[in-house]
Structures are given as structure tokens and as C-alpha cells.
Design a protein around this motif. Structure first.
Motif, PDB file in Angstrom:
ATOM      1  N   UNK A 235       0.835  -1.203   0.000  1.00  0.00           N
ATOM      2  CA  UNK A 235       0.000   0.000   0.000  1.00  0.00           C
ATOM      3  C   UNK A 235       0.867   1.250   0.000  1.00  0.00           C
ATOM      4  N   UNK A 236       1.928   1.245   0.808  1.00  0.00           N
ATOM      5  CA  UNK A 236       2.838   2.392   0.830  1.00  0.00           C
ATOM      6  C   UNK A 236       3.507   2.556  -0.536  1.00  0.00           C
ATOM      7  N   UNK A 237       3.928   1.455  -1.141  1.00  0.00           N
ATOM      8  CA  UNK A 237       4.544   1.547  -2.465  1.00  0.00           C
ATOM      9  C   UNK A 237       3.547   2.099  -3.481  1.00  0.00           C
ATOM     10  N   UNK A 238       2.304   1.611  -3.443  1.00  0.00           N
ATOM     11  CA  UNK A 238       1.285   2.109  -4.361  1.00  0.00           C
ATOM     12  C   UNK A 238       1.001   3.591  -4.136  1.00  0.00           C
ATOM     13  N   UNK A 239       1.224   4.067  -2.928  1.00  0.00           N
ATOM     14  CA  UNK A 239       1.029   5.483  -2.623  1.00  0.00           C
ATOM     15  C   UNK A 239       2.219   6.357  -2.965  1.00  0.00           C
ATOM     16  N   UNK A 240       3.315   5.757  -3.366  1.00  0.00           N
ATOM     17  CA  UNK A 240       4.538   6.503  -3.647  1.00  0.00           C
ATOM     18  C   UNK A 240       4.587   6.960  -5.103  1.00  0.00           C
ATOM     19  N   UNK A 241       5.562   7.804  -5.405  1.00  0.00           N
ATOM     20  CA  UNK A 241       5.747   8.264  -6.777  1.00  0.00           C
ATOM     21  C   UNK A 241       6.228   7.148  -7.696  1.00  0.00           C
ATOM     22  N   UNK A 242       6.800   6.103  -7.134  1.00  0.00           N
ATOM     23  CA  UNK A 242       7.321   5.003  -7.948  1.00  0.00           C
ATOM     24  C   UNK A 242       6.231   4.245  -8.698  1.00  0.00           C
ATOM     25  N   UNK A 243       4.987   4.343  -8.236  1.00  0.00           N
ATOM     26  CA  UNK A 243       3.900   3.532  -8.798  1.00  0.00           C
ATOM     27  C   UNK A 243       3.104   4.268  -9.868  1.00  0.00           C
ATOM     28  N   UNK A 244       3.663   5.332 -10.438  1.00  0.00           N
ATOM     29  CA  UNK A 244       2.900   6.203 -11.326  1.00  0.00           C
ATOM     30  C   UNK A 244       2.376   5.507 -12.580  1.00  0.00           C
TER      31      UNK A 244
END
Length: 301
Positions: A235-244
Motif C-alpha cells: 500500500x505504501x509503495x502504491x502510494x509513492x511516486x514510484x507507482x505512477x
């Protein structure tokens, strides 16, 4: 505190306990400022309290992070707007909305009461739509004003919503609705710089502690596969800029396992080119079924 979510402003609904609490703590540990939303009710929906949300805020601030509590009802239209406003008024913006809040009213369908159906639909389905709608309006306004956004919505579906679950017709229907709502929102919000994904988590919470009691880590195992903290890294990864570049997806998460759920797809077909007669369709349907992939079984069947 800094990390993959450094500088992000995040709302997590239902964050006073369980999976939501784990999300809030994980975002804060990775550098995000967090709005911790929870109305703090008991498992039966009684006795609202600000204590659960505030306790999570206190944990975050004690560790050096930034957080504020919000106790608005996310399924109330004005309450959902106030929730979005809390992030903007407190931290100046909003980057991530994690829709997590929910509860259970389990019954076999033949025993399910109208109020038990309505309550689950309200909290899960409307409780996802209302905050998402107000957040998207904010991001649309930002986009129209020329301020480029890199925003995220992470919704919470369930294995029950993807496959169905005996004794959970209301919950399964609501969670299936959330999965479909995620796909539509991903398509509609892309123009505003917003990605929308969903998770289907399996973890021990107040709602699931009895179901998962026999799956808790045994002494010496070391890894608690049902700990709610296992869900939050994705969830944190999906909320990060990396998951654009990731949107319109549903992820199943359990323990150390992450997978992509494959939803409804067009399958085998027969086109006569004109209207079928009812008597013709028996062998046609049998042929289609023989060429189709067998569906996954309903949980508990």
C-alpha cells in the motif's frame, strides 16, 4: 523520518486499529504526513470514540512523524468532505487516499436482514465512493489550475469480493462493487494525474480474528503470516511516486505473498449472426462451458 513516501500527504480511513493502523504507521515511517481517520466504534458499531485515531497519531508523533486525527464518518457526504479538507487545511495538500474502513454483518442470505445489507453497503461501498469523489474533485481543480498532480487512491476489496464467500453475501457484493469502482475511477481520473488501484488483503483484524485464529504463527515459526503489518508495504509503495505507471489493478496480499487478481474477461463465444431460438441454445452453452476456464470456488463452498 524519511523514505519512499517522503513528503507525501496521506489519508487512511479506518486507521485506528488493524490494517488501517498498520498503513498509517507505515506511511509515517516512510516520511508521509498522515490523516488518521477512525470513528472509533466497537465491533458492533456502538460507542464512537476519538481515542483509537488519537492513539495512532500519538504513536506517529512520538516517533518523530506528522499526523492528525479525524473522526468523521466517511460514508456521510459532508463528513467525507471534511475528511479531505482536514488534509488540505492541516498539511496544505493531499497526495494519497487509502480507503480502508469497514465492518462485517455476516449472515447466510436466507437470514440476512435489510438493515444488515444496508449497513455494509453504506460503510464499504459508499464509504469508498464519498471520500474518493471529494478527493477527485480537489485533484481535478488542481489540474485545471495548471498544478500537475501525482496522486493516488488505494481501495480495499477482498477475496470475498473477487470470488464470493459463503455467509457473506452483503460483504462480498460490496467488495466486488469496490473492485469495479476501482476500474472505473482509474479510467476516469487518469486525466487529472491520479492512479487508482485496490488490494484484497488477508490478515488478522477485529473482523477476521476468529477466522484466522488457527493460522497465527506458532512459537518458533518467527513469521506471523496473518499480521496486518504484512499488508502495508504494498500500500505504501502504491502510494509513492514510484507507482505512477500502475493503475486499474487489484492486488491480493497475504503474509509475504503479493499477486495480481485476474478479473472478468471475455471468454469463449458463438455468434449466429441473428437471434437464437431458445431450443438451439442448450448445445451452444454446453460447448461454451466445455471451452471455458473453470471458475475459482467460492470461499467456504
Amino acid at each position: 523520518m524519511s523514505g519512499i513516501a517522503d513528503g507525501r500527504i496521506v489519508i487512511v480511513t479506518g486507521a485506528g486499529r488493524g490494517i488501517g493502523r498498520a498503513h498509517a504507521l507505515s506511511f509515517a515511517a516512510e516520511g508521509a504526513s498522515v490523516v488518521v481517520n477512525d470513528i472509533g466504534v466497537a465491533a458492533d458499531g456502538s460507542d464512537p470514540s476519538s481515542a483509537p485515531a488519537q492513539q495512532v497519531v500519538d504513536e506517529i508523533t512520538a516517533a518523530g512523524g506528522k499526523a492528525v486525527a479525524n473522526t468523521d464518518d466517511i460514508a456521510d457526504w459532508e463528513g467525507a468532505q471534511r475528511l479531505i479538507d482536514t488534509a488540505i487545511d492541516t498539511f496544505g495538500s493531499l497526495d494519497v487516499l487509502v480507503n480502508n474502513a469497514g465492518f462485517l454483518r455476516d449472515r447466510m442470505l436466507v437470514n440476512l436482514a435489510e438493515d444488515e445489507w444496508d449497513a455494509v453497503m453504506r460503510v464499504h461501498l459508499k464509504g469508498h465512493f464519498a471520500p474518493m469523489r471529494h478527493a477527485a474533485s480537489y485533484w481535478r481543480s488542481e489540474s485545471k489550475a495548471g498544478r500537475e498532480r501525482d496522486a493516488r487512491i488505494i481501495n480495499t476489496s477482498s477475496g470475498a469480493g473477487l470470488l464470493g464467500s459463503i455467509g457473506q453475501g452483503n460483504y462480498s457484493a460490496a467488495k466486488a462493487g469496490i473492485a469495479s469502482l476501482t476500474l472505473v475511477a482509474a479510467a476516469e481520473f487518469a486525466r487529472y494525474g491520479v492512479t487508482v488501484n485496490a488490494i484484497a488483503p488477508a490478515a488478522r483484524t477485529r473482523m477476521t480474528e476468529q477466522a484466522f485464529a488457527d493460522m497465527m504463527a506458532r512459537p518458533g515459526d518467527g513469521f506471523d503470516a496473518m499480521a496486518p503489518e504484512n499488508i502495508s508495504p504494498l500500500v505504501v509503495w502504491l502510494g509513492s511516486s514510484e507507482s505512477s505507471d500502475v493503475t486499474g489493478r487489484v492486488f491480493e496480499v497475504e503474509g509475504g505473498k503479493v499477486s495480481i487478481a485476474q478479473g472478468w474477461r471475455h471468454g469463449p463465444a458463438r455468434d449466429k449472426g441473428e437471434r437464437w431460438a431458445p431450443a438451439e441454445l442448450g448445445p451452444v452453452v454446453k460447448e461454451l462451458l466445455s471451452n471455458a476456464i473453470e471458475p475459482e470456488p467460492v470461499y467456504g463452498a
